[in-house]
Design a protein around this motif. Structure first.
Motif, PDB file in Angstrom:
ATOM      1  N   ALA A 167      13.501  11.010  -2.823  1.00 28.31           N
ATOM      2  CA  ALA A 167      14.166  10.685  -3.933  1.00 28.31           C
ATOM      3  C   ALA A 167      13.264  10.030  -4.990  1.00 28.31           C
ATOM      4  O   ALA A 167      13.346  10.260  -6.333  1.00 28.31           O
ATOM      5  CB  ALA A 167      15.491   9.997  -3.702  1.00 28.31           C
ATOM      6  N   ILE A 168      12.455   9.197  -4.654  1.00 27.49           N
ATOM      7  CA  ILE A 168      11.593   8.168  -5.618  1.00 27.49           C
ATOM      8  C   ILE A 168      10.492   9.472  -6.118  1.00 27.49           C
ATOM      9  O   ILE A 168      10.450   9.483  -7.232  1.00 27.49           O
ATOM     10  CB  ILE A 168      11.024   7.098  -5.195  1.00 27.49           C
ATOM     11  CG1 ILE A 168      12.059   6.085  -4.777  1.00 27.49           C
ATOM     12  CG2 ILE A 168      10.195   6.526  -5.886  1.00 27.49           C
ATOM     13  CD1 ILE A 168      11.644   5.014  -3.798  1.00 27.49           C
ATOM     14  N   TRP A 169      10.061  10.003  -5.304  1.00 25.30           N
ATOM     15  CA  TRP A 169       8.915  11.035  -5.567  1.00 25.30           C
ATOM     16  C   TRP A 169       9.669  12.138  -6.548  1.00 25.30           C
ATOM     17  O   TRP A 169       8.955  12.236  -7.627  1.00 25.30           O
ATOM     18  CB  TRP A 169       8.189  11.511  -4.505  1.00 25.30           C
ATOM     19  CG  TRP A 169       7.232  12.585  -4.544  1.00 25.30           C
ATOM     20  CD1 TRP A 169       6.020  12.369  -5.069  1.00 25.30           C
ATOM     21  CD2 TRP A 169       7.373  14.127  -4.371  1.00 25.30           C
ATOM     22  NE1 TRP A 169       5.336  13.503  -5.030  1.00 25.30           N
ATOM     23  CE2 TRP A 169       6.088  14.774  -4.671  1.00 25.30           C
ATOM     24  CE3 TRP A 169       8.562  14.957  -4.176  1.00 25.30           C
ATOM     25  CZ2 TRP A 169       5.818  16.057  -4.674  1.00 25.30           C
ATOM     26  CZ3 TRP A 169       8.328  16.388  -4.238  1.00 25.30           C
ATOM     27  CH2 TRP A 169       6.772  16.868  -4.405  1.00 25.30           C
ATOM     28  N   MET A 173       0.716  -1.152  -0.006  1.00 27.46           N
ATOM     29  CA  MET A 173      -0.053   0.021   0.155  1.00 27.46           C
ATOM     30  C   MET A 173       1.001   1.328   0.054  1.00 27.46           C
ATOM     31  O   MET A 173       0.607   2.100  -0.463  1.00 27.46           O
ATOM     32  CB  MET A 173      -0.737  -0.086   1.209  1.00 27.46           C
ATOM     33  CG  MET A 173      -1.869   0.886   1.257  1.00 27.46           C
ATOM     34  SD  MET A 173      -2.949   0.550  -0.204  1.00 27.46           S
ATOM     35  CE  MET A 173      -4.254   2.221   0.284  1.00 27.46           C
ATOM     36  N   THR A 174       2.099   1.387   0.426  1.00 27.45           N
ATOM     37  CA  THR A 174       2.931   2.362   0.757  1.00 27.45           C
ATOM     38  C   THR A 174       3.308   2.665  -0.731  1.00 27.45           C
ATOM     39  O   THR A 174       3.323   4.020  -1.126  1.00 27.45           O
ATOM     40  CB  THR A 174       4.322   1.848   1.586  1.00 27.45           C
ATOM     41  OG1 THR A 174       3.802   1.606   2.761  1.00 27.45           O
ATOM     42  CG2 THR A 174       5.128   3.134   1.386  1.00 27.45           C
ATOM     43  N   TYR A 175       3.744   1.964  -1.678  1.00 26.10           N
ATOM     44  CA  TYR A 175       4.012   2.077  -2.972  1.00 26.10           C
ATOM     45  C   TYR A 175       2.887   2.546  -3.826  1.00 26.10           C
ATOM     46  O   TYR A 175       3.239   3.502  -4.772  1.00 26.10           O
ATOM     47  CB  TYR A 175       4.930   1.219  -3.654  1.00 26.10           C
ATOM     48  CG  TYR A 175       6.026   0.929  -3.102  1.00 26.10           C
ATOM     49  CD1 TYR A 175       7.434   1.947  -3.398  1.00 26.10           C
ATOM     50  CD2 TYR A 175       6.646   0.133  -2.242  1.00 26.10           C
ATOM     51  CE1 TYR A 175       8.586   1.761  -3.051  1.00 26.10           C
ATOM     52  CE2 TYR A 175       7.697  -0.129  -1.768  1.00 26.10           C
ATOM     53  CZ  TYR A 175       8.848   0.816  -1.965  1.00 26.10           C
ATOM     54  OH  TYR A 175       9.941   0.751  -1.582  1.00 26.10           O
ATOM     55  N   VAL A 176       1.576   2.047  -3.419  1.00 24.53           N
ATOM     56  CA  VAL A 176       0.575   2.785  -4.024  1.00 24.53           C
ATOM     57  C   VAL A 176       0.437   4.406  -3.885  1.00 24.53           C
ATOM     58  O   VAL A 176       0.089   5.018  -4.687  1.00 24.53           O
ATOM     59  CB  VAL A 176      -0.540   1.988  -3.813  1.00 24.53           C
ATOM     60  CG1 VAL A 176      -1.770   2.712  -4.440  1.00 24.53           C
ATOM     61  CG2 VAL A 176      -0.546   0.548  -4.195  1.00 24.53           C
ATOM     62  N   HIS A 198       6.108   5.040   6.408  1.00 23.77           N
ATOM     63  CA  HIS A 198       6.495   3.554   6.532  1.00 23.77           C
ATOM     64  C   HIS A 198       7.567   3.751   5.269  1.00 23.77           C
ATOM     65  O   HIS A 198       8.310   2.368   5.354  1.00 23.77           O
ATOM     66  CB  HIS A 198       5.297   2.876   5.429  1.00 23.77           C
ATOM     67  CG  HIS A 198       4.126   3.068   6.259  1.00 23.77           C
ATOM     68  ND1 HIS A 198       3.861   2.240   7.278  1.00 23.77           N
ATOM     69  CD2 HIS A 198       2.867   3.435   5.914  1.00 23.77           C
ATOM     70  CE1 HIS A 198       2.560   2.233   7.622  1.00 23.77           C
ATOM     71  NE2 HIS A 198       2.022   3.092   7.064  1.00 23.77           N
ATOM     72  N   LEU A 199       8.091   4.770   4.857  1.00 25.46           N
ATOM     73  CA  LEU A 199       9.345   4.740   4.017  1.00 25.46           C
ATOM     74  C   LEU A 199      10.336   5.907   4.626  1.00 25.46           C
ATOM     75  O   LEU A 199       9.623   6.840   5.244  1.00 25.46           O
ATOM     76  CB  LEU A 199       9.103   5.083   2.689  1.00 25.46           C
ATOM     77  CG  LEU A 199       8.711   4.051   1.783  1.00 25.46           C
ATOM     78  CD1 LEU A 199       8.468   4.495   0.307  1.00 25.46           C
ATOM     79  CD2 LEU A 199       9.704   2.919   1.691  1.00 25.46           C
ATOM     80  N   ALA A 202      15.005   0.757  -0.310  1.00 25.20           N
ATOM     81  CA  ALA A 202      13.510   1.271  -0.171  1.00 25.20           C
ATOM     82  C   ALA A 202      12.755   0.344   0.865  1.00 25.20           C
ATOM     83  O   ALA A 202      11.982   0.545   1.167  1.00 25.20           O
ATOM     84  CB  ALA A 202      12.908   1.252  -1.410  1.00 25.20           C
ATOM     85  N   HIS A 203      13.447  -0.796   1.239  1.00 27.08           N
ATOM     86  CA  HIS A 203      12.805  -1.837   2.162  1.00 27.08           C
ATOM     87  C   HIS A 203      13.100  -1.823   3.345  1.00 27.08           C
ATOM     88  O   HIS A 203      14.052  -1.315   4.046  1.00 27.08           O
ATOM     89  CB  HIS A 203      13.099  -3.163   1.744  1.00 27.08           C
ATOM     90  CG  HIS A 203      12.704  -3.216  -0.032  1.00 27.08           C
ATOM     91  ND1 HIS A 203      11.343  -3.367  -0.443  1.00 27.08           N
ATOM     92  CD2 HIS A 203      13.538  -3.399  -1.204  1.00 27.08           C
ATOM     93  CE1 HIS A 203      11.444  -3.330  -1.507  1.00 27.08           C
ATOM     94  NE2 HIS A 203      12.893  -3.511  -2.095  1.00 27.08           N
TER      95      HIS A 203
END
Length: 106
Positions: free
Chosen positions: A60-62, A1-4, A52-53, A105-106
């Motif tokens: 950085a991903i965003w 759900m975090t990555y969604v 959660h991250l 990221a994990h």
């Protein structure tokens, strides 16, 4: 759900940036309002993701994915040029996001 949630934050940021371009310097009402709504949604969703991250990885991903995708939208739909340097830069941003996802990221 975090990555969604993170993906939705990225999509909202991309929509907001595209609408900002279409707002013509905030001189057009509806694209300007859309920009504000999309950026608000992007920050709310990013804040939820940060539960959660790690902040460095999430941001950085965003920002990286948003930058690469908005550059692609500029080239594909907004008539911006696609120089070899720009394409290389987009590829490097995407590679950085992949490295973050596989290594931190994990």
């Amino acid at each position: 759900m975090t990555y969604v949630l993170l993906a939705c934050a990225i999509l909202a940021e991309i929509a907001g940036t595209t609408l900002m371009k279409l707002s013509d310097g905030f001189s057009r009402l509806w694209p300007s309002l859309g920009t504000a709504v999309c950026y608000l949604a992007a920050f709310v969703l990013l804040a939820r993701t940060l539960r959660h991250l790690e902040v460095g990885v999430a941001y950085a991903i965003w920002s990286g994915a948003g930058t690469a995708l908005i550059a692609a939208i500029g080239v594909l739909f907004l008539g911006e040029g696609a120089s070899p340097a720009k394409l290389l830069g987009i590829a490097l941003v995407i590679a950085g996001v992949v490295v973050l996802n596989t290594g931190g990221a994990h």
